[in-house]
Write a protein that holds these residues in place. Sequence first.
Motif, PDB file in Angstrom:
ATOM      1  N   HIS A 108      17.767 -23.755-101.268  1.00 21.53           N
ATOM      2  CA  HIS A 108      16.732 -22.734-101.157  1.00 21.53           C
ATOM      3  C   HIS A 108      17.105 -21.381-101.765  1.00 21.53           C
ATOM      4  CE1 HIS A 108      13.970 -25.140 -98.826  1.00 21.53           C
ATOM      5  NE2 HIS A 108      14.944 -25.481 -98.011  1.00 21.53           N
ATOM      6  N   LEU A 109      18.344 -20.931-101.563  1.00 18.99           N
ATOM      7  CA  LEU A 109      18.697 -19.596-102.039  1.00 18.99           C
ATOM      8  C   LEU A 109      18.525 -19.413-103.549  1.00 18.99           C
ATOM      9  CD1 LEU A 109      21.736 -18.138-100.056  1.00 18.99           C
ATOM     10  CD2 LEU A 109      19.369 -17.362-100.145  1.00 18.99           C
ATOM     11  N   PRO A 110      18.882 -20.389-104.385  1.00 17.34           N
ATOM     12  CA  PRO A 110      18.689 -20.176-105.832  1.00 17.34           C
ATOM     13  C   PRO A 110      17.241 -19.850-106.202  1.00 17.34           C
ATOM     14  CG  PRO A 110      20.151 -22.024-105.490  1.00 17.34           C
ATOM     15  CD  PRO A 110      19.615 -21.651-104.129  1.00 17.34           C
ATOM     16  N   GLN A 111      16.270 -20.560-105.591  1.00 15.90           N
ATOM     17  CA  GLN A 111      14.864 -20.289-105.886  1.00 15.90           C
ATOM     18  C   GLN A 111      14.451 -18.914-105.364  1.00 15.90           C
ATOM     19  OE1 GLN A 111      16.173 -23.019-104.649  1.00 15.90           O
ATOM     20  NE2 GLN A 111      15.109 -24.883-105.305  1.00 15.90           N
ATOM     21  N   ALA A 112      14.912 -18.577-104.169  1.00 19.42           N
ATOM     22  CA  ALA A 112      14.565 -17.274-103.598  1.00 19.42           C
ATOM     23  C   ALA A 112      15.142 -16.141-104.434  1.00 19.42           C
ATOM     24  CB  ALA A 112      15.076 -17.189-102.159  1.00 19.42           C
ATOM     25  N   ILE A 113      16.398 -16.310-104.869  1.00 20.57           N
ATOM     26  CA  ILE A 113      17.055 -15.264-105.661  1.00 20.57           C
ATOM     27  C   ILE A 113      16.432 -15.166-107.048  1.00 20.57           C
ATOM     28  CG2 ILE A 113      19.241 -14.682-106.796  1.00 20.57           C
ATOM     29  CD1 ILE A 113      20.664 -15.694-104.286  1.00 20.57           C
ATOM     30  N   ARG A 114      16.042 -16.287-107.619  1.00 21.00           N
ATOM     31  CA  ARG A 114      15.376 -16.243-108.929  1.00 21.00           C
ATOM     32  C   ARG A 114      14.125 -15.365-108.859  1.00 21.00           C
ATOM     33  NH1 ARG A 114      12.970 -21.756-110.784  1.00 21.00           N
ATOM     34  NH2 ARG A 114      11.630 -21.222-109.014  1.00 21.00           N
ATOM     35  N   HIS A 115      13.342 -15.544-107.800  1.00 22.12           N
ATOM     36  CA  HIS A 115      12.132 -14.732-107.635  1.00 22.12           C
ATOM     37  C   HIS A 115      12.481 -13.251-107.508  1.00 22.12           C
ATOM     38  CE1 HIS A 115       8.180 -13.437-106.294  1.00 22.12           C
ATOM     39  NE2 HIS A 115       8.742 -12.918-105.214  1.00 22.12           N
ATOM     40  N   ILE A 116      13.497 -12.939-106.718  1.00 17.20           N
ATOM     41  CA  ILE A 116      13.879 -11.538-106.522  1.00 17.20           C
ATOM     42  C   ILE A 116      14.392 -10.930-107.821  1.00 17.20           C
ATOM     43  CG2 ILE A 116      15.427  -9.982-105.278  1.00 17.20           C
ATOM     44  CD1 ILE A 116      15.394 -11.999-102.960  1.00 17.20           C
ATOM     45  N   ARG A 117      15.203 -11.684-108.566  1.00 16.02           N
ATOM     46  CA  ARG A 117      15.767 -11.142-109.807  1.00 16.02           C
ATOM     47  C   ARG A 117      14.717 -11.027-110.907  1.00 16.02           C
ATOM     48  NH1 ARG A 117      20.564 -10.096-111.329  1.00 16.02           N
ATOM     49  NH2 ARG A 117      20.287 -11.082-113.374  1.00 16.02           N
ATOM     50  N   ASN A 118      13.677 -11.830-110.827  1.00 15.48           N
ATOM     51  CA  ASN A 118      12.574 -11.652-111.777  1.00 15.48           C
ATOM     52  C   ASN A 118      11.919 -10.294-111.574  1.00 15.48           C
ATOM     53  OD1 ASN A 118      12.917 -14.124-113.013  1.00 15.48           O
ATOM     54  ND2 ASN A 118      11.349 -15.165-111.794  1.00 15.48           N
ATOM     55  N   ARG A 288      17.122  -3.714 -97.845  1.00 14.88           N
ATOM     56  CA  ARG A 288      15.819  -3.869 -97.177  1.00 14.88           C
ATOM     57  C   ARG A 288      14.866  -4.660 -98.052  1.00 14.88           C
ATOM     58  NH1 ARG A 288      14.777   1.098 -96.567  1.00 14.88           N
ATOM     59  NH2 ARG A 288      13.233   1.403 -98.218  1.00 14.88           N
ATOM     60  N   LEU A 289      14.904  -4.392 -99.372  1.00 17.83           N
ATOM     61  CA  LEU A 289      14.036  -5.116-100.299  1.00 17.83           C
ATOM     62  C   LEU A 289      14.375  -6.608-100.307  1.00 17.83           C
ATOM     63  CD1 LEU A 289      13.111  -3.946-103.871  1.00 17.83           C
ATOM     64  CD2 LEU A 289      13.875  -6.273-103.480  1.00 17.83           C
ATOM     65  N   VAL A 290      15.666  -6.921-100.417  1.00 21.32           N
ATOM     66  CA  VAL A 290      16.086  -8.326-100.445  1.00 21.32           C
ATOM     67  C   VAL A 290      15.781  -8.991 -99.107  1.00 21.32           C
ATOM     68  CG1 VAL A 290      18.073  -9.872-100.636  1.00 21.32           C
ATOM     69  CG2 VAL A 290      17.856  -7.915-102.188  1.00 21.32           C
ATOM     70  N   TYR A 291      16.026  -8.283 -98.022  1.00 25.82           N
ATOM     71  CA  TYR A 291      15.759  -8.826 -96.683  1.00 25.82           C
ATOM     72  C   TYR A 291      14.287  -9.224 -96.543  1.00 25.82           C
ATOM     73  CZ  TYR A 291      15.607  -8.974 -91.547  1.00 25.82           C
ATOM     74  OH  TYR A 291      15.417  -9.355 -90.241  1.00 25.82           O
ATOM     75  N   ASP A 292      13.403  -8.328 -96.940  1.00 27.64           N
ATOM     76  CA  ASP A 292      11.964  -8.604 -96.818  1.00 27.64           C
ATOM     77  C   ASP A 292      11.536  -9.759 -97.721  1.00 27.64           C
ATOM     78  OD1 ASP A 292      11.653  -6.613 -94.942  1.00 27.64           O
ATOM     79  OD2 ASP A 292      11.022  -5.096 -96.387  1.00 27.64           O
ATOM     80  N   GLN A 293      12.106  -9.820 -98.931  1.00 26.18           N
ATOM     81  CA  GLN A 293      11.767 -10.907 -99.851  1.00 26.18           C
ATOM     82  C   GLN A 293      12.245 -12.258 -99.307  1.00 26.18           C
ATOM     83  OE1 GLN A 293      10.062 -11.057-102.722  1.00 26.18           O
ATOM     84  NE2 GLN A 293       9.573  -8.891-102.870  1.00 26.18           N
ATOM     85  N   LEU A 294      13.427 -12.266 -98.709  1.00 26.38           N
ATOM     86  CA  LEU A 294      13.940 -13.506 -98.134  1.00 26.38           C
ATOM     87  C   LEU A 294      13.091 -13.959 -96.945  1.00 26.38           C
ATOM     88  CD1 LEU A 294      17.810 -12.891 -98.230  1.00 26.38           C
ATOM     89  CD2 LEU A 294      16.500 -14.465 -99.654  1.00 26.38           C
ATOM     90  N   CYS A 295      12.691 -13.002 -96.130  1.00 26.42           N
ATOM     91  CA  CYS A 295      11.825 -13.344 -94.993  1.00 26.42           C
ATOM     92  C   CYS A 295      10.514 -13.960 -95.489  1.00 26.42           C
ATOM     93  CB  CYS A 295      11.537 -12.105 -94.152  1.00 26.42           C
ATOM     94  SG  CYS A 295      12.943 -11.531 -93.158  1.00 26.42           S
ATOM     95  N   ASP A 296       9.968 -13.378 -96.550  1.00 25.97           N
ATOM     96  CA  ASP A 296       8.714 -13.895 -97.096  1.00 25.97           C
ATOM     97  C   ASP A 296       8.904 -15.303 -97.661  1.00 25.97           C
ATOM     98  OD1 ASP A 296       5.872 -13.414 -98.078  1.00 25.97           O
ATOM     99  OD2 ASP A 296       6.881 -13.812 -99.966  1.00 25.97           O
ATOM    100  N   TYR A 297      10.003 -15.511 -98.394  1.00 27.71           N
ATOM    101  CA  TYR A 297      10.253 -16.835 -98.998  1.00 27.71           C
ATOM    102  C   TYR A 297      10.425 -17.903 -97.919  1.00 27.71           C
ATOM    103  CZ  TYR A 297      12.663 -20.677-101.294  1.00 27.71           C
ATOM    104  OH  TYR A 297      13.017 -21.932-101.725  1.00 27.71           O
ATOM    105  N   PHE A 298      11.287 -17.638 -96.937  1.00 25.31           N
ATOM    106  CA  PHE A 298      11.591 -18.664 -95.944  1.00 25.31           C
ATOM    107  C   PHE A 298      10.448 -18.882 -94.959  1.00 25.31           C
ATOM    108  CE2 PHE A 298      15.922 -17.883 -97.420  1.00 25.31           C
ATOM    109  CZ  PHE A 298      16.382 -19.189 -97.531  1.00 25.31           C
ATOM    110  N   SER A 299       9.514 -17.963 -94.896  1.00 23.42           N
ATOM    111  CA  SER A 299       8.347 -18.176 -94.037  1.00 23.42           C
ATOM    112  C   SER A 299       7.372 -19.176 -94.649  1.00 23.42           C
ATOM    113  CB  SER A 299       7.618 -16.848 -93.793  1.00 23.42           C
ATOM    114  OG  SER A 299       6.988 -16.388 -94.985  1.00 23.42           O
ATOM    115  N   LYS A 300       7.559 -19.484 -95.957  1.00 20.16           N
ATOM    116  CA  LYS A 300       6.609 -20.343 -96.669  1.00 20.16           C
ATOM    117  C   LYS A 300       7.160 -21.715 -97.029  1.00 20.16           C
ATOM    118  CE  LYS A 300       4.398 -16.296 -98.767  1.00 20.16           C
ATOM    119  NZ  LYS A 300       4.153 -15.556-100.035  1.00 20.16           N
TER     120      LYS A 300
END
Length: 301
Positions: A108-118, A288-300
């Motif tokens: 999961h983390l690679p996909q979540a991080i790809r979105h954040i780094r985009n 805070r930005l990464v935290y919120d993005q991770l919460c959003d990704y893992f909620s879905k």
Amino acid sequence: MRDVDWNLLNSFLAVANMGSLSKAAAQLGSTQPTIGRHIEQLETHLNIRLFDRTQKGYKITELGMQLAEQAKSMKQFADNISLIAAGKSQQVAGTVRITASEMVAVNHLPQAIRHIRNLHPEINFEIVANNRTDNLLEREADIAIRMYQPNQDDLICRKVNDLAMGIYVSQNYPRFDELMALTPTDITKFLSHDFIGYDRDTMIIDGFKQLGIKSNGKDIGKHHFNIRSDSQEVNWHSLKAGLGIGFQVVSLCQTHADLHPVFTNYDLGTMPIWVTAHREVKTSRRIRLVYDQLCDYFSKI
């Protein structure tokens, strides 16, 4: 007496906690000779013996224990200063260190991080893949993703999802057709198949007990599992290789066409996902930005 070098005290604390130079060096990202020199320098500086050298490692002396208590307080103050300073940082560019279980880190983390780094290519990531509890208070990680609620103080914890669990088997399993032909009442025949489970962790065994499933009138035990490992990643690949029946997250298995659910009449419950950070670090714009993005990704997922 001159002031004591904090680096010497930090090495001393690591040896006191870990019991050996090699383990302390690994914890601090240093080398065994360096840690050994620090201990000798500190003992010379203070003119006391801090450890008894034994074949089993370094055994802390009574004076050493007294010093360790004071050094722990100093380290706590130093950690608090770092946390407060990090929390006030409003720059987005920089590094975020995330710890997660093997399965989450790989799947999961690679996909979540790809979105954040985009969105924010200026953010770099360090990923620590393990199943132990990293201490966020000591900055071993900025953010932790866990399948249980952390119980440390001064942490912000957000439960973002409950993942359904299921029983699955791969088409590569030699007795696949035979297994798929069973009905929910064929529990004895079901238990005659090969299973994948944990080695020391009793979670699956406890699950069998809660469901009231027994083998020949006896509770399911560790040796009922033909393939055993406490590594989630090993068990996952064993399932895909067709080594037996496994217990996995439904949403993950649904992304693999060769995996099929069996005995779906049994409710295995859910596995929670918690995203955690220290409350001071949470005020850092980058984290805070990464935290919120991770919460959003893992909620879905």
